[in-house]
Design a protein around this motif. Structure first.
Motif, PDB file in Angstrom:
ATOM      1  N   GLU A 135       0.832  -1.213   0.000  1.00  0.00           N
ATOM      2  CA  GLU A 135       0.000   0.000   0.000  1.00  0.00           C
ATOM      3  C   GLU A 135       0.860   1.254   0.000  1.00  0.00           C
ATOM      4  OE1 GLU A 135      -2.572  -0.698   3.434  1.00  0.00           O
ATOM      5  OE2 GLU A 135      -4.267  -0.666   2.047  1.00  0.00           O
ATOM      6  N   LYS A 136       1.911   1.265   0.817  1.00  0.00           N
ATOM      7  CA  LYS A 136       2.789   2.438   0.888  1.00  0.00           C
ATOM      8  C   LYS A 136       3.491   2.691  -0.441  1.00  0.00           C
ATOM      9  CE  LYS A 136       3.930   2.097   5.799  1.00  0.00           C
ATOM     10  NZ  LYS A 136       5.020   1.795   6.754  1.00  0.00           N
ATOM     11  N   CYS A 137       3.969   1.618  -1.047  1.00  0.00           N
ATOM     12  CA  CYS A 137       4.776   1.774  -2.262  1.00  0.00           C
ATOM     13  C   CYS A 137       3.951   1.987  -3.525  1.00  0.00           C
ATOM     14  CB  CYS A 137       5.680   0.559  -2.445  1.00  0.00           C
ATOM     15  SG  CYS A 137       6.932   0.410  -1.160  1.00  0.00           S
ATOM     16  N   TYR A 138       2.801   1.339  -3.614  1.00  0.00           N
ATOM     17  CA  TYR A 138       2.009   1.424  -4.838  1.00  0.00           C
ATOM     18  C   TYR A 138       0.766   2.296  -4.702  1.00  0.00           C
ATOM     19  CZ  TYR A 138       4.821  -2.448  -6.603  1.00  0.00           C
ATOM     20  OH  TYR A 138       5.850  -3.241  -7.024  1.00  0.00           O
ATOM     21  N   GLY A 139       0.346   2.565  -3.502  1.00  0.00           N
ATOM     22  CA  GLY A 139      -0.903   3.284  -3.322  1.00  0.00           C
ATOM     23  C   GLY A 139      -0.746   4.713  -2.867  1.00  0.00           C
ATOM     24  N   ALA A 140       0.451   5.110  -2.512  1.00  0.00           N
ATOM     25  CA  ALA A 140       0.659   6.456  -1.991  1.00  0.00           C
ATOM     26  C   ALA A 140       1.456   7.290  -2.989  1.00  0.00           C
ATOM     27  CB  ALA A 140       1.398   6.396  -0.658  1.00  0.00           C
ATOM     28  N   GLU A 141       1.559   8.532  -2.691  1.00  0.00           N
ATOM     29  CA  GLU A 141       2.303   9.445  -3.557  1.00  0.00           C
ATOM     30  C   GLU A 141       3.760   9.579  -3.112  1.00  0.00           C
ATOM     31  OE1 GLU A 141       1.153  10.858  -6.351  1.00  0.00           O
ATOM     32  OE2 GLU A 141      -0.709   9.761  -6.009  1.00  0.00           O
ATOM     33  N   SER A 142       4.198   8.749  -2.179  1.00  0.00           N
ATOM     34  CA  SER A 142       5.560   8.824  -1.657  1.00  0.00           C
ATOM     35  C   SER A 142       6.552   8.184  -2.607  1.00  0.00           C
ATOM     36  CB  SER A 142       5.638   8.121  -0.302  1.00  0.00           C
ATOM     37  OG  SER A 142       4.746   8.688   0.603  1.00  0.00           O
ATOM     38  N   ARG A 143       7.783   8.637  -2.503  1.00  0.00           N
ATOM     39  CA  ARG A 143       8.854   8.046  -3.297  1.00  0.00           C
ATOM     40  C   ARG A 143       9.463   6.890  -2.529  1.00  0.00           C
ATOM     41  NH1 ARG A 143      12.530  13.026  -4.867  1.00  0.00           N
ATOM     42  NH2 ARG A 143      12.854  12.822  -2.647  1.00  0.00           N
ATOM     43  N   ILE A 144      10.024   5.935  -3.253  1.00  0.00           N
ATOM     44  CA  ILE A 144      10.602   4.740  -2.639  1.00  0.00           C
ATOM     45  C   ILE A 144      11.677   5.116  -1.625  1.00  0.00           C
ATOM     46  CG2 ILE A 144      12.101   2.754  -3.116  1.00  0.00           C
ATOM     47  CD1 ILE A 144       9.193   2.167  -3.568  1.00  0.00           C
ATOM     48  N   LYS A 145      12.528   6.045  -1.969  1.00  0.00           N
ATOM     49  CA  LYS A 145      13.612   6.386  -1.035  1.00  0.00           C
ATOM     50  C   LYS A 145      13.045   6.985   0.256  1.00  0.00           C
ATOM     51  CE  LYS A 145      14.950  10.966  -2.699  1.00  0.00           C
ATOM     52  NZ  LYS A 145      16.051  11.774  -3.203  1.00  0.00           N
ATOM     53  N   ASP A 146      11.942   7.707   0.162  1.00  0.00           N
ATOM     54  CA  ASP A 146      11.309   8.260   1.367  1.00  0.00           C
ATOM     55  C   ASP A 146      10.664   7.157   2.202  1.00  0.00           C
ATOM     56  OD1 ASP A 146      12.085  10.808   0.567  1.00  0.00           O
ATOM     57  OD2 ASP A 146      10.180  11.195  -0.466  1.00  0.00           O
ATOM     58  N   ILE A 147      10.022   6.212   1.529  1.00  0.00           N
ATOM     59  CA  ILE A 147       9.409   5.085   2.230  1.00  0.00           C
ATOM     60  C   ILE A 147      10.499   4.254   2.898  1.00  0.00           C
ATOM     61  CG2 ILE A 147       8.077   2.954   1.951  1.00  0.00           C
ATOM     62  CD1 ILE A 147       6.646   4.381  -0.416  1.00  0.00           C
ATOM     63  N   ALA A 148      11.588   4.003   2.179  1.00  0.00           N
ATOM     64  CA  ALA A 148      12.694   3.213   2.726  1.00  0.00           C
ATOM     65  C   ALA A 148      13.254   3.885   3.976  1.00  0.00           C
ATOM     66  CB  ALA A 148      13.785   3.034   1.671  1.00  0.00           C
ATOM     67  N   ARG A 149      13.447   5.174   3.911  1.00  0.00           N
ATOM     68  CA  ARG A 149      13.970   5.922   5.063  1.00  0.00           C
ATOM     69  C   ARG A 149      13.016   5.788   6.245  1.00  0.00           C
ATOM     70  NH1 ARG A 149      13.935  11.073   3.292  1.00  0.00           N
ATOM     71  NH2 ARG A 149      15.615  10.590   1.878  1.00  0.00           N
ATOM     72  N   ALA A 150      11.723   5.947   6.003  1.00  0.00           N
ATOM     73  CA  ALA A 150      10.728   5.840   7.075  1.00  0.00           C
ATOM     74  C   ALA A 150      10.679   4.429   7.656  1.00  0.00           C
ATOM     75  CB  ALA A 150       9.348   6.232   6.553  1.00  0.00           C
ATOM     76  N   GLU A 151      10.963   3.422   6.819  1.00  0.00           N
ATOM     77  CA  GLU A 151      10.959   2.028   7.254  1.00  0.00           C
ATOM     78  C   GLU A 151      12.283   1.616   7.887  1.00  0.00           C
ATOM     79  OE1 GLU A 151       8.555  -0.689   6.639  1.00  0.00           O
ATOM     80  OE2 GLU A 151       7.192   0.996   6.452  1.00  0.00           O
ATOM     81  N   GLY A 152      13.284   2.503   7.816  1.00  0.00           N
ATOM     82  CA  GLY A 152      14.606   2.166   8.352  1.00  0.00           C
ATOM     83  C   GLY A 152      15.353   1.178   7.470  1.00  0.00           C
ATOM     84  N   ARG A 153      15.123   1.251   6.162  1.00  0.00           N
ATOM     85  CA  ARG A 153      15.751   0.358   5.194  1.00  0.00           C
ATOM     86  C   ARG A 153      16.436   1.177   4.117  1.00  0.00           C
ATOM     87  NH1 ARG A 153      11.319  -4.215   3.524  1.00  0.00           N
ATOM     88  NH2 ARG A 153      10.141  -4.290   5.453  1.00  0.00           N
ATOM     89  N   THR A 154      17.218   0.490   3.321  1.00  0.00           N
ATOM     90  CA  THR A 154      17.761   1.132   2.129  1.00  0.00           C
ATOM     91  C   THR A 154      16.746   0.956   1.006  1.00  0.00           C
ATOM     92  OG1 THR A 154      18.855  -0.856   1.304  1.00  0.00           O
ATOM     93  CG2 THR A 154      20.124   0.541   2.830  1.00  0.00           C
ATOM     94  N   ALA A 155      16.878   1.758  -0.019  1.00  0.00           N
ATOM     95  CA  ALA A 155      15.980   1.614  -1.169  1.00  0.00           C
ATOM     96  C   ALA A 155      16.158   0.234  -1.802  1.00  0.00           C
ATOM     97  CB  ALA A 155      16.229   2.709  -2.195  1.00  0.00           C
ATOM     98  N   GLY A 156      17.389  -0.246  -1.866  1.00  0.00           N
ATOM     99  CA  GLY A 156      17.661  -1.573  -2.422  1.00  0.00           C
ATOM    100  C   GLY A 156      16.959  -2.672  -1.632  1.00  0.00           C
ATOM    101  N   ALA A 157      16.987  -2.549  -0.306  1.00  0.00           N
ATOM    102  CA  ALA A 157      16.315  -3.546   0.535  1.00  0.00           C
ATOM    103  C   ALA A 157      14.800  -3.498   0.306  1.00  0.00           C
ATOM    104  CB  ALA A 157      16.638  -3.297   2.009  1.00  0.00           C
ATOM    105  N   LEU A 158      14.280  -2.306   0.092  1.00  0.00           N
ATOM    106  CA  LEU A 158      12.849  -2.170  -0.155  1.00  0.00           C
ATOM    107  C   LEU A 158      12.467  -2.797  -1.494  1.00  0.00           C
ATOM    108  CD1 LEU A 158      10.307  -1.057   1.137  1.00  0.00           C
ATOM    109  CD2 LEU A 158      10.741   1.105  -0.010  1.00  0.00           C
ATOM    110  N   TYR A 159      13.281  -2.556  -2.519  1.00  0.00           N
ATOM    111  CA  TYR A 159      13.018  -3.183  -3.816  1.00  0.00           C
ATOM    112  C   TYR A 159      13.082  -4.712  -3.707  1.00  0.00           C
ATOM    113  CZ  TYR A 159      13.267   1.233  -6.368  1.00  0.00           C
ATOM    114  OH  TYR A 159      13.022   2.495  -6.856  1.00  0.00           O
ATOM    115  N   THR A 160      14.018  -5.221  -2.922  1.00  0.00           N
ATOM    116  CA  THR A 160      14.134  -6.662  -2.711  1.00  0.00           C
ATOM    117  C   THR A 160      12.885  -7.209  -2.021  1.00  0.00           C
ATOM    118  OG1 THR A 160      16.540  -6.498  -2.585  1.00  0.00           O
ATOM    119  CG2 THR A 160      15.537  -8.480  -1.633  1.00  0.00           C
ATOM    120  N   ALA A 161      12.396  -6.492  -1.015  1.00  0.00           N
ATOM    121  CA  ALA A 161      11.184  -6.914  -0.305  1.00  0.00           C
ATOM    122  C   ALA A 161       9.986  -6.915  -1.252  1.00  0.00           C
ATOM    123  CB  ALA A 161      10.930  -6.000   0.890  1.00  0.00           C
ATOM    124  N   LEU A 162       9.863  -5.889  -2.085  1.00  0.00           N
ATOM    125  CA  LEU A 162       8.755  -5.825  -3.045  1.00  0.00           C
ATOM    126  C   LEU A 162       8.832  -6.970  -4.053  1.00  0.00           C
ATOM    127  CD1 LEU A 162       8.640  -1.977  -3.670  1.00  0.00           C
ATOM    128  CD2 LEU A 162       6.926  -3.348  -2.473  1.00  0.00           C
TER     129      LEU A 162
END
Length: 183
Positions: A135-162
């Motif tokens: 929902e955060k990544c596909y349903g919001a207007e936030s950027r991946i790097k901002d979501i990753a920062r809020a989640e305490g992850r790197t953008a790469g880790a977030l892409y891996t999780a997705l």
């Protein structure tokens, strides 16, 4: 000022268009939603596609598959939409989108509806944390790097999780369809 009564061919064209659009509504909307994963965006894009289809309806060859023609128009509309928003969200690559288009333009409408139903069921089975991440990544207007920062992850880790979540969903969809086919 006199208003001309539409001739019967115009009325027939309108009637045919409405019937064809209604017959293909679920397939077309599902196709659009698959790409944007945001209900509001999908509804807006569906309206845009419907307008384009109507304005180009005179180019539609009677006797051919309206659904496939509409999907091609939707594909172009979606690509234009994605180009404008590509920097701020995660989207499928053009190659993946083209594979989806190719598959859905030849897939029978019932098969597309079955896959959409299976996807809905599989989304419900996801772990709550995975669903919230989608929902955060596909349903919001936030950027991946901002979501990753809020989640305490790197953008790469977030892409891996997705990527992992998408693989889980695909496996679930395939199991669901296989179980339905064997029953």
């Amino acid at each position: 000022m006199a208003i001309d009564k539409p001739n019967s061919s115009d009325a027939d064209d309108r009637q045919l268009f409405v019937e064809l659009l209604n017959e293909n509504h679920s397939r077309l909307f599902g196709f659009i939603y698959t790409h944007v994963l945001n209900l509001a965006d999908a509804e807006d894009l569906f309206q845009q596609v419907a307008m384009v289809l109507w304005t180009k309806f005179d180019q539609f060859e009677r006797g051919t598959e309206f659904g496939s023609w509409a999907m091609r128009v939707a594909d172009f509309t979606i690509k234009n939409f994605m180009r404008g928003r590509r920097r701020s969200k995660v989207y499928f690559s053009d190659e993946v989108v083209q594979r989806i288009v190719d598959h859905q333009t030849v897939a029978p409408e019932g098969q597309v509806a079955q896959r959409a139903d299976a996807l809905r069921g599989c989304l419900k089975k996801l772990q709550a944390t995975d669903f919230k991440l989608l929902e955060k990544c596909y349903g919001a207007e936030s950027r991946i790097k901002d979501i990753a920062r809020a989640e305490g992850r790197t953008a790469g880790a977030l892409y891996t999780a997705l990527s992992r979540i998408r693989r889980v969903l695909l496996a679930c969809i395939e199991r669901t369809l296989k179980a339905e086919a064997s029953s």
